[in-house]
Design a protein around this motif. Structure first.
Motif, PDB file in Angstrom:
ATOM      1  N   GLY A   1       8.492  -8.683  23.083  1.00  0.00           N
ATOM      2  CA  GLY A   1       9.108  -8.296  21.813  1.00  0.00           C
ATOM      3  C   GLY A   1       9.603  -9.455  20.982  1.00  0.00           C
ATOM      4  O   GLY A   1      10.394  -9.263  20.061  1.00  0.00           O
ATOM      5  N   GLN A   2       9.113 -10.649  21.263  1.00  0.00           N
ATOM      6  CA  GLN A   2       9.615 -11.849  20.588  1.00  0.00           C
ATOM      7  C   GLN A   2       8.591 -12.463  19.635  1.00  0.00           C
ATOM      8  O   GLN A   2       8.654 -13.647  19.353  1.00  0.00           O
ATOM      9  N   GLU A   3       7.643 -11.668  19.137  1.00  0.00           N
ATOM     10  CA  GLU A   3       6.642 -12.213  18.210  1.00  0.00           C
ATOM     11  C   GLU A   3       7.306 -12.816  16.972  1.00  0.00           C
ATOM     12  O   GLU A   3       8.322 -12.314  16.494  1.00  0.00           O
ATOM     13  N   GLN A   4       6.702 -13.858  16.462  1.00  0.00           N
ATOM     14  CA  GLN A   4       7.160 -14.482  15.230  1.00  0.00           C
ATOM     15  C   GLN A   4       6.154 -14.175  14.111  1.00  0.00           C
ATOM     16  O   GLN A   4       5.040 -13.736  14.350  1.00  0.00           O
ATOM     17  N   ASP A   5       6.578 -14.414  12.889  1.00  0.00           N
ATOM     18  CA  ASP A   5       5.701 -14.259  11.729  1.00  0.00           C
ATOM     19  C   ASP A   5       5.174 -12.835  11.580  1.00  0.00           C
ATOM     20  O   ASP A   5       4.030 -12.622  11.142  1.00  0.00           O
ATOM     21  N   THR A   6       5.977 -11.841  11.944  1.00  0.00           N
ATOM     22  CA  THR A   6       5.585 -10.452  11.715  1.00  0.00           C
ATOM     23  C   THR A   6       6.571  -9.761  10.767  1.00  0.00           C
ATOM     24  O   THR A   6       6.691  -8.551  10.765  1.00  0.00           O
ATOM     25  N   PHE A   7       7.269 -10.552   9.970  1.00  0.00           N
ATOM     26  CA  PHE A   7       8.229 -10.000   9.020  1.00  0.00           C
ATOM     27  C   PHE A   7       7.518  -9.417   7.807  1.00  0.00           C
ATOM     28  O   PHE A   7       8.020  -8.494   7.168  1.00  0.00           O
ATOM     29  N   GLU A   8       6.349  -9.963   7.508  1.00  0.00           N
ATOM     30  CA  GLU A   8       5.566  -9.506   6.358  1.00  0.00           C
ATOM     31  C   GLU A   8       4.139  -9.248   6.790  1.00  0.00           C
ATOM     32  O   GLU A   8       3.585  -9.964   7.630  1.00  0.00           O
ATOM     33  N   ALA A   9       3.533  -8.216   6.200  1.00  0.00           N
ATOM     34  CA  ALA A   9       2.134  -7.881   6.449  1.00  0.00           C
ATOM     35  C   ALA A   9       1.390  -7.982   5.126  1.00  0.00           C
ATOM     36  O   ALA A   9       1.799  -7.380   4.127  1.00  0.00           O
ATOM     37  N   GLN A  10       0.334  -8.753   5.094  1.00  0.00           N
ATOM     38  CA  GLN A  10      -0.463  -8.881   3.875  1.00  0.00           C
ATOM     39  C   GLN A  10      -1.287  -7.617   3.700  1.00  0.00           C
ATOM     40  O   GLN A  10      -2.080  -7.243   4.573  1.00  0.00           O
ATOM     41  N   SER A  11      -1.096  -6.945   2.572  1.00  0.00           N
ATOM     42  CA  SER A  11      -1.741  -5.645   2.370  1.00  0.00           C
ATOM     43  C   SER A  11      -3.260  -5.741   2.370  1.00  0.00           C
ATOM     44  O   SER A  11      -3.946  -4.788   2.732  1.00  0.00           O
ATOM     45  N   GLU A  12      -3.800  -6.903   1.989  1.00  0.00           N
ATOM     46  CA  GLU A  12      -5.253  -7.058   1.927  1.00  0.00           C
ATOM     47  C   GLU A  12      -5.890  -7.109   3.320  1.00  0.00           C
ATOM     48  O   GLU A  12      -7.064  -6.773   3.478  1.00  0.00           O
ATOM     49  N   THR A  13      -5.127  -7.513   4.322  1.00  0.00           N
ATOM     50  CA  THR A  13      -5.708  -7.728   5.649  1.00  0.00           C
ATOM     51  C   THR A  13      -5.023  -6.938   6.762  1.00  0.00           C
ATOM     52  O   THR A  13      -5.481  -6.967   7.901  1.00  0.00           O
ATOM     53  N   ALA A  14      -3.933  -6.232   6.460  1.00  0.00           N
ATOM     54  CA  ALA A  14      -3.152  -5.562   7.507  1.00  0.00           C
ATOM     55  C   ALA A  14      -3.980  -4.559   8.298  1.00  0.00           C
ATOM     56  O   ALA A  14      -3.765  -4.378   9.502  1.00  0.00           O
ATOM     57  N   ALA A  15      -4.937  -3.897   7.644  1.00  0.00           N
ATOM     58  CA  ALA A  15      -5.731  -2.876   8.329  1.00  0.00           C
ATOM     59  C   ALA A  15      -6.586  -3.457   9.442  1.00  0.00           C
ATOM     60  O   ALA A  15      -7.034  -2.722  10.338  1.00  0.00           O
ATOM     61  N   ALA A  16      -6.832  -4.776   9.413  1.00  0.00           N
ATOM     62  CA  ALA A  16      -7.671  -5.407  10.434  1.00  0.00           C
ATOM     63  C   ALA A  16      -6.915  -6.462  11.238  1.00  0.00           C
ATOM     64  O   ALA A  16      -7.472  -7.024  12.175  1.00  0.00           O
ATOM     65  N   GLU A  17      -5.656  -6.706  10.883  1.00  0.00           N
ATOM     66  CA  GLU A  17      -4.894  -7.760  11.546  1.00  0.00           C
ATOM     67  C   GLU A  17      -4.327  -7.261  12.871  1.00  0.00           C
ATOM     68  O   GLU A  17      -3.796  -6.147  12.959  1.00  0.00           O
ATOM     69  N   ARG A  18      -4.424  -8.080  13.899  1.00  0.00           N
ATOM     70  CA  ARG A  18      -4.039  -7.652  15.247  1.00  0.00           C
ATOM     71  C   ARG A  18      -2.613  -7.134  15.314  1.00  0.00           C
ATOM     72  O   ARG A  18      -2.324  -6.143  16.001  1.00  0.00           O
ATOM     73  N   ASN A  19      -1.707  -7.785  14.620  1.00  0.00           N
ATOM     74  CA  ASN A  19      -0.302  -7.384  14.692  1.00  0.00           C
ATOM     75  C   ASN A  19      -0.008  -6.080  13.973  1.00  0.00           C
ATOM     76  O   ASN A  19       0.988  -5.414  14.285  1.00  0.00           O
ATOM     77  N   PHE A  20      -0.847  -5.709  13.006  1.00  0.00           N
ATOM     78  CA  PHE A  20      -0.493  -4.612  12.107  1.00  0.00           C
ATOM     79  C   PHE A  20      -1.501  -3.465  12.041  1.00  0.00           C
ATOM     80  O   PHE A  20      -1.181  -2.438  11.457  1.00  0.00           O
ATOM     81  N   TYR A  21      -2.700  -3.619  12.614  1.00  0.00           N
ATOM     82  CA  TYR A  21      -3.716  -2.598  12.358  1.00  0.00           C
ATOM     83  C   TYR A  21      -3.360  -1.252  12.991  1.00  0.00           C
ATOM     84  O   TYR A  21      -3.713  -0.194  12.447  1.00  0.00           O
ATOM     85  N   GLN A  22      -2.655  -1.246  14.122  1.00  0.00           N
ATOM     86  CA  GLN A  22      -2.301   0.037  14.741  1.00  0.00           C
ATOM     87  C   GLN A  22      -1.302   0.834  13.894  1.00  0.00           C
ATOM     88  O   GLN A  22      -1.540   2.020  13.626  1.00  0.00           O
ATOM     89  N   PRO A  23      -0.193   0.233  13.428  1.00  0.00           N
ATOM     90  CA  PRO A  23       0.686   0.991  12.531  1.00  0.00           C
ATOM     91  C   PRO A  23      -0.030   1.421  11.238  1.00  0.00           C
ATOM     92  O   PRO A  23       0.214   2.519  10.736  1.00  0.00           O
TER      93      PRO A  23
END
Length: 202
Positions: free
Chosen positions: A71-93
């Motif tokens: 639970g200590q990931e860094q750089d996940t405060f913002e999700a770029q809308s153009e790439t979030a659907a395919a980005e590992r940190n954000f695609y599931q949500p």
């Protein structure tokens, strides 16, 4: 890019916009700290909760992906809308439609000059409705830890600059309930003449 935000302090917008009785506390929220966000009730909520259209949830600013070990990931405060659907940190949500709204009296962003900060607020005094993604992560001890990220987009005329996605009032309900394939339609620039940008002294 945001450095922090001032959480909404008036219970009125929660009641008017979402029909939620909630007494917020005014606080400056920094990345990694606890904030509150509005979402549709979780699918595993009680039957009473699922009858409501919205709920307020506490969560850490900095989305914790499902695959996280600690639970200590860094750089996940913002999700770029153009790439979030395919980005590992954000695609599931993103694909699960885990969208949320963070109500903020002001957003503090880095200015164009080195070290400068710009305070962004609405000219009518209402809180900003910031678009976000949320996630629930199961910690090793079994606790469910909730977290969120703010969504951003680049300015067409200045692609090197990014802005947090601010939702128009008329879009908030649709943003939280629309099909996943319509998500990107709401991540557009907010009218500049309805915002106040104040450069803060260093």
């Amino acid at each position: 890019m945001p450095t922090h935000y001032q959480a909404a302090s008036d219970p009125g917008p929660f009641a008017r916009r979402f029909g939620i009785s909630f007494q917020p506390q005014s606080s400056l929220v920094q990345p990694g700290q606890q904030g509150h966000f509005v979402r549709r009730p979780r699918a595993d909520a009680s039957s009473k909760a699922q009858l409501e259209r919205f709920e307020v949830a506490p969560g850490r600013w900095g989305l914790i992906p499902l695959f996280s070990k600690d639970g200590q990931e860094q750089d996940t405060f913002e999700a770029q809308s153009e790439t979030a659907a395919a980005e590992r940190n954000f695609y599931q949500p993103w694909k699960r439609g885990h969208r949320c709204v963070i109500l903020a009296d002001a957003l503090f962003q880095r200015g164009e000059e080195p070290g400068s900060v710009v305070r962004v607020s609405r000219s009518d005094g209402e809180p900003l409705a910031l678009a976000g993604l949320w996630n629930g992560w199961r910690a090793p001890n079994g606790d469910c830890v909730e977290s969120f990220a703010l969504l951003t987009f680049c300015l067409p005329e200045r692609p090197e600059q990014r802005r947090s996605a601010i939702l128009r009032d008329a879009w908030v309900d649709d943003w939280l309930h629309c099909p996943v394939e319509e998500t990107a339609a709401y991540l557009r620039p907010y009218a500049d003449d309805k915002l106040v940008r104040e450069i803060l002294p260093r």
